[in-house]
Design a protein around this motif. Structure first.
Motif, mmCIF file in Angstrom:
data_model
loop_
_atom_site.group_PDB
_atom_site.id
_atom_site.type_symbol
_atom_site.label_atom_id
_atom_site.label_comp_id
_atom_site.label_asym_id
_atom_site.label_seq_id
_atom_site.Cartn_x
_atom_site.Cartn_y
_atom_site.Cartn_z
ATOM 1 N N ILE A 174 0.868 -1.181 0.000
ATOM 2 C CA ILE A 174 0.000 0.000 0.000
ATOM 3 C C ILE A 174 0.900 1.225 0.000
ATOM 4 C CG2 ILE A 174 -1.815 1.292 1.173
ATOM 5 C CD1 ILE A 174 -2.676 -1.247 2.553
ATOM 6 N N THR A 175 0.654 2.141 -0.928
ATOM 7 C CA THR A 175 1.413 3.392 -0.981
ATOM 8 C C THR A 175 0.487 4.536 -0.596
ATOM 9 O OG1 THR A 175 2.841 2.551 -2.740
ATOM 10 C CG2 THR A 175 2.768 4.946 -2.436
ATOM 11 N N VAL A 176 0.914 5.310 0.394
ATOM 12 C CA VAL A 176 0.176 6.494 0.820
ATOM 13 C C VAL A 176 0.778 7.712 0.120
ATOM 14 C CG1 VAL A 176 -0.545 7.904 2.786
ATOM 15 C CG2 VAL A 176 -0.279 5.422 3.051
ATOM 16 N N ASN A 177 -0.063 8.596 -0.408
ATOM 17 C CA ASN A 177 0.374 9.779 -1.157
ATOM 18 C C ASN A 177 1.292 9.396 -2.324
ATOM 19 O OD1 ASN A 177 -0.923 11.651 0.683
ATOM 20 N ND2 ASN A 177 0.724 11.179 2.127
ATOM 21 N N PRO A 178 0.788 8.578 -3.241
ATOM 22 C CA PRO A 178 1.643 8.144 -4.353
ATOM 23 C C PRO A 178 1.857 9.245 -5.383
ATOM 24 C CG PRO A 178 -0.597 7.375 -4.692
ATOM 25 C CD PRO A 178 -0.579 8.046 -3.347
ATOM 26 N N LYS B 74 -2.170 11.200 7.543
ATOM 27 C CA LYS B 74 -2.340 12.606 7.931
ATOM 28 C C LYS B 74 -1.293 13.517 7.307
ATOM 29 C CE LYS B 74 -4.107 11.096 12.428
ATOM 30 N NZ LYS B 74 -3.836 11.032 13.898
ATOM 31 N N SER B 75 -0.258 12.927 6.711
ATOM 32 C CA SER B 75 0.848 13.711 6.149
ATOM 33 C C SER B 75 0.713 13.831 4.636
ATOM 34 C CB SER B 75 2.185 13.053 6.488
ATOM 35 O OG SER B 75 2.379 11.904 5.672
ATOM 36 N N ASN B 76 1.643 14.558 4.031
ATOM 37 C CA ASN B 76 1.694 14.695 2.575
ATOM 38 C C ASN B 76 2.873 13.936 1.973
ATOM 39 O OD1 ASN B 76 -0.559 16.443 2.443
ATOM 40 N ND2 ASN B 76 0.736 18.147 3.143
ATOM 41 N N GLN B 77 3.581 13.181 2.821
ATOM 42 C CA GLN B 77 4.754 12.454 2.369
ATOM 43 C C GLN B 77 4.372 11.099 1.781
ATOM 44 O OE1 GLN B 77 7.897 13.840 2.474
ATOM 45 N NE2 GLN B 77 6.707 15.642 3.091
ATOM 46 N N THR B 78 5.137 10.681 0.783
ATOM 47 C CA THR B 78 4.915 9.365 0.186
ATOM 48 C C THR B 78 5.520 8.286 1.077
ATOM 49 O OG1 THR B 78 4.952 10.285 -2.054
ATOM 50 C CG2 THR B 78 5.322 7.921 -1.840
ATOM 51 N N LEU C 140 -4.054 9.214 -8.912
ATOM 52 C CA LEU C 140 -4.127 8.016 -8.071
ATOM 53 C C LEU C 140 -4.752 8.298 -6.719
ATOM 54 C CD1 LEU C 140 -0.657 6.358 -8.777
ATOM 55 C CD2 LEU C 140 -2.766 6.283 -10.122
ATOM 56 N N GLY C 141 -5.059 9.576 -6.450
ATOM 57 C CA GLY C 141 -5.662 9.926 -5.179
ATOM 58 C C GLY C 141 -4.699 9.764 -4.019
ATOM 59 N N LYS C 142 -5.230 9.355 -2.885
ATOM 60 C CA LYS C 142 -4.446 9.256 -1.652
ATOM 61 C C LYS C 142 -3.752 7.899 -1.503
ATOM 62 C CE LYS C 142 -3.479 11.017 2.527
ATOM 63 N NZ LYS C 142 -2.754 12.298 2.713
ATOM 64 N N LEU C 143 -4.286 6.853 -2.155
ATOM 65 C CA LEU C 143 -3.794 5.496 -1.909
ATOM 66 C C LEU C 143 -3.639 4.710 -3.198
ATOM 67 C CD1 LEU C 143 -6.170 4.761 1.087
ATOM 68 C CD2 LEU C 143 -3.679 4.845 1.268
ATOM 69 N N ARG C 144 -2.586 3.926 -3.245
ATOM 70 C CA ARG C 144 -2.358 3.002 -4.359
ATOM 71 C C ARG C 144 -2.072 1.618 -3.773
ATOM 72 N NH1 ARG C 144 2.087 2.659 -9.261
ATOM 73 N NH2 ARG C 144 2.586 0.478 -8.899
ATOM 74 N N PHE C 145 -2.593 0.564 -4.430
ATOM 75 C CA PHE C 145 -2.429 -0.809 -3.969
ATOM 76 C C PHE C 145 -1.723 -1.604 -5.066
ATOM 77 C CE2 PHE C 145 -6.110 1.154 -2.117
ATOM 78 C CZ PHE C 145 -6.054 0.821 -0.771
ATOM 79 N N THR C 146 -0.522 -2.088 -4.754
ATOM 80 C CA THR C 146 0.276 -2.817 -5.741
ATOM 81 C C THR C 146 -0.142 -4.283 -5.779
ATOM 82 O OG1 THR C 146 2.156 -1.341 -5.403
ATOM 83 C CG2 THR C 146 2.614 -3.476 -6.413
ATOM 84 N N ILE C 147 -0.355 -4.789 -7.003
ATOM 85 C CA ILE C 147 -0.634 -6.216 -7.213
ATOM 86 C C ILE C 147 0.351 -6.709 -8.279
ATOM 87 C CG2 ILE C 147 -3.051 -6.163 -6.487
ATOM 88 C CD1 ILE C 147 -3.850 -5.940 -9.434
ATOM 89 N N PRO C 148 1.305 -7.546 -7.926
ATOM 90 C CA PRO C 148 2.313 -7.984 -8.898
ATOM 91 C C PRO C 148 1.687 -8.589 -10.154
ATOM 92 C CG PRO C 148 2.909 -8.677 -6.688
ATOM 93 C CD PRO C 148 1.526 -8.120 -6.601
#
Length: 443
Positions: A260-264, A399-403, A334-342
């Motif tokens: 799961i990537t936050v702020n991608p 809550k942050s803006n960091q990836t 991608l919005g706030k969240l990205r979900f990686t699926i190999p």
């Protein structure tokens, strides 16, 4: 001391007792015979539900039945997966499996009929026509109207009960719910029950593959544009999604959710740059700046945010040395969240700022990736399986803006497929026939 004859008699008695005891141990009890017989009967019935054949007389023991079932369900994957007798017995009791099997048997019984062919006519209450008698008969057999007993002349009259049943049929088949005999509705009404049997058997096989009652299974149905999480056959989470449009279909995949990537950040592929972004730049000279795009050098960490008033010619030239990247933020695709699926198709699941698109009935709209209507809820479900410390770090990251990237220790399986038949949360059979028509604009 015992006489010689008495000693021989005692030895003979002991031998007979030992022989009888051995035979008792070797012979199964009546209860065991009954249990084994019942299990064999259940397995044979499951084979019949999964198979088009009318007889499985050549499969007389549990070993043969289990081997046949595993071949039916797993096919080429048999080397990696197979189920035991106990697992099949447990699955047979599961509610979703039981519902699918009942439907298979019902549609097999309907396949014995000469199925009527309905032709499109304009319907109105009170209309009398032979097509309405056919329609009433079909709807009653499929359970969309109650069974009826009435004079023949009444069967041919279009009344509120037939209209309500037709609308229910349309709703279950994903058609426009208008109570009219439009072409798509007529085609579904005229579909032979044997075709439905095949669709239901495929659905049953997929359900049996989700055999581990301790696991959560994530599935995306590319036909009804819905993501579901089930556990032991029970729906845990369901949400609308957006999938690939007909010109860029989402491929069928069987993989896992790994990160799961936050702020991608988003690095659009060449296909989107040349089909969409160049066109937007041509219409709006400040499109790149207004949407938080920058250039990142292919050979260094240099970031160039000088994108104001960039035309298409300059953009094409810049792409030779740098990648176009959209920074994290409210405008990010991608919005706030990205979900990686190999996978090898560069497909992933993600959030989107364009929430209004989820209100559409038809959501085959993306370039291939899957957009989630409730990504925060999905992320919470996945993160609840992670250690407490990881969950706390994840909450702070939101809550942050960091990836931030979170590799999941509990990677759920995800199956992405075109599923034509399934049972919804209310226990109703849902069927979708028109795969090629997906992606029509509906406003």
């Amino acid at each position: 001391m015992l006489s010689r004859h008495k000693l021989l008699a005692c030895n003979l008695l002991i031998s007979l007792l030992m022989l009888f005891s051995a035979q008792v141990r070797a012979e199964p009890s009546f209860y065991q015979v009954e249990v084994n017989s019942e299990v064999t009967h259940q397995l044979r019935a499951l084979v019949l539900d999964l198979d088009a054949r009318n007889s499985v007389t050549e499969l007389i023991d549990k070993a043969g039945l289990i081997s046949h079932l595993n071949n039916q369900i797993f096919g080429e994957q048999l080397d990696n997966q197979s189920l035991s007798v106990d697992q099949y017995v447990n699955l047979i009791r599961r509610k979703d499996i039981e519902s699918l099997r009942k439907l298979i048997r019902h549609y097999k019984s309907l396949a014995r009929y000469q199925w009527p062919t309905v032709t499109p006519i304009e319907l109105r209450l009170g209309l009398r026509a032979k097509e309405i008698a056919k329609l009433r008969w079909i709807l009653a057999r499929l359970g969309d109207t109650p069974a009826y007993s009435m004079p023949p002349y009444r069967e041919s009259i279009f009344d509120p009960s037939v209209e309500a049943g037709l609308k229910r049929f349309q709703r279950r088949h994903g058609h426009v719910v208008d109570g009219k005999l439009q072409l798509e509705t007529v085609l579904s009404l005229n579909t032979e029950p044997s075709i439905r049997v095949n669709q239901l058997q495929n659905a049953l096989k997929e359900s049996l593959k989700r055999h581990d009652e301790t696991k959560d299974y994530v599935s995306v149905n590319l036909i009804d544009h819905t993501l579901r999480i089930t556990k032991n056959g029970v729906e845990q989470l369901v949400m609308p999604v957006i999938v690939g449009k007909p010109t860029s279909k989402t491929p069928e995949l069987n993989t896992t959710i790994s990160v799961i990537t936050v702020n991608p950040a988003w690095r659009p592929p060449a296909s989107i740059i040349y089909s969409d972004i160049l066109r937007s730049v041509e219409k709006q000279p400040n499109y790149l700046r207004n949407n938080d795009f920058v250039f990142k050098s292919y050979t260094s960490d240099f970031v160039d945010n000088n994108v104001a008033q960039m035309d298409t010619s300059s953009l094409k030239h810049k792409l030779k040395t740098s990648a176009l990247v959209q920074l994290p933020g409210s405008k990010n695709a991608l919005g706030k969240l990205r979900f990686t699926i190999p996978n090898s198709d560069a497909i992933f699941l993600h959030d989107t700022p364009r929430k209004h698109l989820f209100n559409r009935a038809n959501r085959a709209l993306s370039h291939g990736c899957i957009r989630l209507s409730q990504p925060e809820l999905f992320a919470k479900y996945l993160m609840n399986k992670e250690p407490y410390q990881t969950r706390q770090i994840f909450k702070n990251a939101l809550k942050s803006n960091q990836t931030r990237h979170f590799r999941l220790t509990s990677q759920l399986n995800i199956n992405i497929a075109y599923q034509k038949a399934w049972i919804d949360k209310d226990g109703h059979l849902q069927i979708r026939d028109n795969v090629s028509g997906l992606g029509r604009e509906d406003g």
